[in-house]
Scaffold this active site. Sequence first.
Site, PDB file in Angstrom:
ATOM      1  N   GLU A  20      -5.721 -15.676  -0.981  1.00 18.02           N
ATOM      2  CA  GLU A  20      -5.139 -14.518  -1.656  1.00 18.02           C
ATOM      3  C   GLU A  20      -5.197 -14.703  -3.174  1.00 18.02           C
ATOM      4  O   GLU A  20      -4.846 -15.764  -3.694  1.00 18.02           O
ATOM      5  CB  GLU A  20      -3.682 -14.358  -1.216  1.00 18.02           C
ATOM      6  CG  GLU A  20      -2.940 -13.219  -1.910  1.00 18.02           C
ATOM      7  CD  GLU A  20      -1.527 -13.065  -1.379  1.00 18.02           C
ATOM      8  OE1 GLU A  20      -1.391 -12.890  -0.144  1.00 18.02           O
ATOM      9  OE2 GLU A  20      -0.578 -13.146  -2.172  1.00 18.02           O
ATOM     10  N   PRO A  24      -5.410 -10.728 -12.725  1.00 14.73           N
ATOM     11  CA  PRO A  24      -4.807 -11.274 -13.947  1.00 14.73           C
ATOM     12  C   PRO A  24      -4.425 -10.162 -14.921  1.00 14.73           C
ATOM     13  O   PRO A  24      -4.958  -9.049 -14.866  1.00 14.73           O
ATOM     14  CB  PRO A  24      -5.920 -12.160 -14.528  1.00 14.73           C
ATOM     15  CG  PRO A  24      -6.801 -12.484 -13.365  1.00 14.73           C
ATOM     16  CD  PRO A  24      -6.758 -11.263 -12.496  1.00 14.73           C
ATOM     17  N   THR A  51      -3.904  -8.752  -4.072  1.00 18.64           N
ATOM     18  CA  THR A  51      -2.561  -8.192  -4.051  1.00 18.64           C
ATOM     19  C   THR A  51      -2.477  -6.880  -4.818  1.00 18.64           C
ATOM     20  O   THR A  51      -3.316  -6.567  -5.660  1.00 18.64           O
ATOM     21  CB  THR A  51      -1.532  -9.174  -4.639  1.00 18.64           C
ATOM     22  OG1 THR A  51      -1.793  -9.347  -6.033  1.00 18.64           O
ATOM     23  CG2 THR A  51      -1.588 -10.502  -3.938  1.00 18.64           C
ATOM     24  N   TRP A  52      -1.423  -6.161  -4.523  1.00 19.20           N
ATOM     25  CA  TRP A  52      -1.112  -4.877  -5.152  1.00 19.20           C
ATOM     26  C   TRP A  52       0.169  -5.089  -5.933  1.00 19.20           C
ATOM     27  O   TRP A  52       1.190  -5.430  -5.363  1.00 19.20           O
ATOM     28  CB  TRP A  52      -0.922  -3.840  -4.050  1.00 19.20           C
ATOM     29  CG  TRP A  52      -0.891  -2.415  -4.473  1.00 19.20           C
ATOM     30  CD1 TRP A  52       0.224  -1.665  -4.754  1.00 19.20           C
ATOM     31  CD2 TRP A  52      -2.001  -1.535  -4.637  1.00 19.20           C
ATOM     32  NE1 TRP A  52      -0.139  -0.379  -5.084  1.00 19.20           N
ATOM     33  CE2 TRP A  52      -1.509  -0.281  -5.018  1.00 19.20           C
ATOM     34  CE3 TRP A  52      -3.385  -1.700  -4.498  1.00 19.20           C
ATOM     35  CZ2 TRP A  52      -2.328   0.819  -5.264  1.00 19.20           C
ATOM     36  CZ3 TRP A  52      -4.201  -0.624  -4.740  1.00 19.20           C
ATOM     37  CH2 TRP A  52      -3.682   0.621  -5.117  1.00 19.20           C
ATOM     38  N   ARG A 110       5.488  -2.188   2.499  1.00 21.18           N
ATOM     39  CA  ARG A 110       6.367  -1.213   1.865  1.00 21.18           C
ATOM     40  C   ARG A 110       6.346  -1.411   0.356  1.00 21.18           C
ATOM     41  O   ARG A 110       6.307  -0.458  -0.412  1.00 21.18           O
ATOM     42  CB  ARG A 110       7.800  -1.363   2.378  1.00 21.18           C
ATOM     43  CG  ARG A 110       8.718  -0.246   1.886  1.00 21.18           C
ATOM     44  CD  ARG A 110      10.174  -0.662   1.846  1.00 21.18           C
ATOM     45  NE  ARG A 110      10.432  -1.638   0.798  1.00 21.18           N
ATOM     46  CZ  ARG A 110      11.635  -2.095   0.487  1.00 21.18           C
ATOM     47  NH1 ARG A 110      12.691  -1.685   1.169  1.00 21.18           N
ATOM     48  NH2 ARG A 110      11.795  -2.984  -0.478  1.00 21.18           N
ATOM     49  N   GLY A 111       6.403  -2.660  -0.092  1.00 24.97           N
ATOM     50  CA  GLY A 111       6.422  -2.951  -1.519  1.00 24.97           C
ATOM     51  C   GLY A 111       7.835  -3.119  -2.030  1.00 24.97           C
ATOM     52  O   GLY A 111       8.821  -2.850  -1.330  1.00 24.97           O
ATOM     53  N   ASP A 112       7.929  -3.556  -3.284  1.00 28.12           N
ATOM     54  CA  ASP A 112       9.218  -3.810  -3.908  1.00 28.12           C
ATOM     55  C   ASP A 112       9.676  -2.607  -4.712  1.00 28.12           C
ATOM     56  O   ASP A 112       8.878  -1.743  -5.064  1.00 28.12           O
ATOM     57  CB  ASP A 112       9.116  -5.026  -4.832  1.00 28.12           C
ATOM     58  CG  ASP A 112       8.913  -6.310  -4.054  1.00 28.12           C
ATOM     59  OD1 ASP A 112       9.693  -6.554  -3.132  1.00 28.12           O
ATOM     60  OD2 ASP A 112       7.960  -7.056  -4.364  1.00 28.12           O
ATOM     61  N   LYS A 175       5.533  -1.845  14.174  1.00 29.79           N
ATOM     62  CA  LYS A 175       4.336  -1.799  13.325  1.00 29.79           C
ATOM     63  C   LYS A 175       3.085  -2.135  14.129  1.00 29.79           C
ATOM     64  O   LYS A 175       2.021  -1.510  13.945  1.00 29.79           O
ATOM     65  CB  LYS A 175       4.489  -2.753  12.134  1.00 29.79           C
ATOM     66  CG  LYS A 175       5.503  -2.295  11.105  1.00 29.79           C
ATOM     67  CD  LYS A 175       5.471  -3.117   9.828  1.00 29.79           C
ATOM     68  CE  LYS A 175       6.085  -4.475   9.999  1.00 29.79           C
ATOM     69  NZ  LYS A 175       6.219  -5.198   8.696  1.00 29.79           N
TER      70      LYS A 175
END
Length: 603
Positions: A20, A24, A51-52, A110-112, A175
């Site tokens: 992963e 940057p 990553t997102w 879902r994300g933060d 899920k």
Amino acid sequence: MKLIDKISTYNSPHPFYTFEFFPPRTDQGFENLLPRIVRMSNLNPLAISVTWGAGGNTKDTSLNLAELIQSEYRLDTILHLTCTNMEKGMVDEVLRAAKDNGIENILALRGDPPKGKEEWMPVDTNFQHAIDLVKYIKSHPDFSSSFCIGVAAYPEGHPDHLLDEETELSYLKAKVDAGADFIITQLFYDEDRFIPWYKKVREKGINQPILPGMMPIQTYQSFVRLIKLTGSKIPAEVMSDLDAIKHNDQLVKDYGVQLAVRMIRRITTETDVPGVHFCTLNLEKSVQRVLETLKWIGHSPQIVPNKLIEEPSSEEPLPSGAITPVSAANAATLGLFNIPPSENEAGRGELNKADSWDDFPNGRWGDSKSPAYGVQGPWGNNDAVNQGTISQWGNPKSITDLTTIFLQYLHSEISTTPFSFDPIQPESKLILPHLQKLTERGWWTVGSQPAVNGVDSSDPVVGWGPRTGYVFQKSFVEFFCTEEDARMIERKVAEEGDGWVHYYAANSKGECRSNVPEDGRNAVTWGVFSGQELIQTTIIERQSFLAWKEEAFSIWLDWASFYPPGSAERRLLEGVHNDRWLVNIIHHDFKKEDALWTFIDDA
């Protein structure tokens, strides 16, 4: 190729692994990450994940990086995708771009919460949970057959909410039933918790491949910050082992490799996990050493297009017989001496150390050229401003109130500020009277270090890296002040700096002033060690300063967002954002401890 198809046809005596990476924060870091990924592709990962950013703040760079890896370098890519800040139509836009570039794997999260928000709130009500992304992709005629979908699992419970294990497993089952093809777990460091959890997942009727998330420990401070962010439960013996060597960066890194090896060996022996997911933090040595120790690296390198000149990957050998804070007997007990080093190819300069030149980053002022510059928490948010922390800072309604908050932090009466995630460090206490004097003046300090001239690298306060060496530092300080004071500093540097003093000053409107040449780079921390080239860990230059400046001013708005519109607190914090300047001053005479402070006092 879809990951689930690759897993089903995988044929090797050892489990597979995926790597992963994150985008940057600087263009140079992005450019230098690409050859690093190419080098690591020669370790034969089954896939590369991208990553997102928290709150969707890296959408464009995440897409660009994933598209380059997939279409230019022909490496099967997993693109992370979150619901956070995904406005209506944006999910379609991202999925179409991924499909057009041959990306066939999505990790749906879902994300933060967006920065400055305590609670997660959807922008598009169609996407409130990861399961909504899974259902949408599986039901959409343009995407249903195009993507293999992964989801996250949390062996120690989701860090955002406290649910019983059975409820967590029910969510994971939902899920999977919605169409998820594989599972990647949140990071953990306790296999005694993971293995029983894994068996319960299987008993729940979940049969999809599960990839345990692994991150070899890189530094003690980054590890402590990570477990705060993720809520990971760390075994007492691991914390005890690390506490014994926490001042020795090299031994911490070595221990991180050995711990990962031990965990993976046990997990792959006691469960049927088909592979392991490595969170690399955009670094390569530790992951490579883990795979070498496991003897998982094959002899046939993965073939990639000749888009980049492939640089030979080489490792500097671990120091043998180095003097460390732990005895040789204790080190042997911890397993620190049985990690095979890679071969070292001498005489190749920058090319030779391309895989390791950023192994010892020093906070946010690591080299902005590094692929690891701007590292963020895994799937997470390094935001120090939340409902828990603002309770320490009360309700500031005046400049005096803000000055009091920063002074309370310096005196350890509070443990954080919006700009400092951790309590004040012992190194800062060496210059505490100077920081206090500046803060009392209304120059709120947010970064600093003392001058250090050849201190033993084993020093418990300023030492770092291998224990057989010496470390050096130039003093610098960074603070917020009024525009009038920023102009005064500029005049004083011009009239009295004599080439020894450099500064950067910027505001939220995009103005930046400096006496550093456009391409100038100030090394302010470096070390000299036995058998190694000089290691330069902290660089202050325009690109890194501007990248940090954007984040620093956004923190004021994040903080303001916790107070009602029109309130005295909100007006104050928004006014600081609009009117103050961020100033960084560096004094190059590291032989004189008080050179910077005398210069500033004279102002």
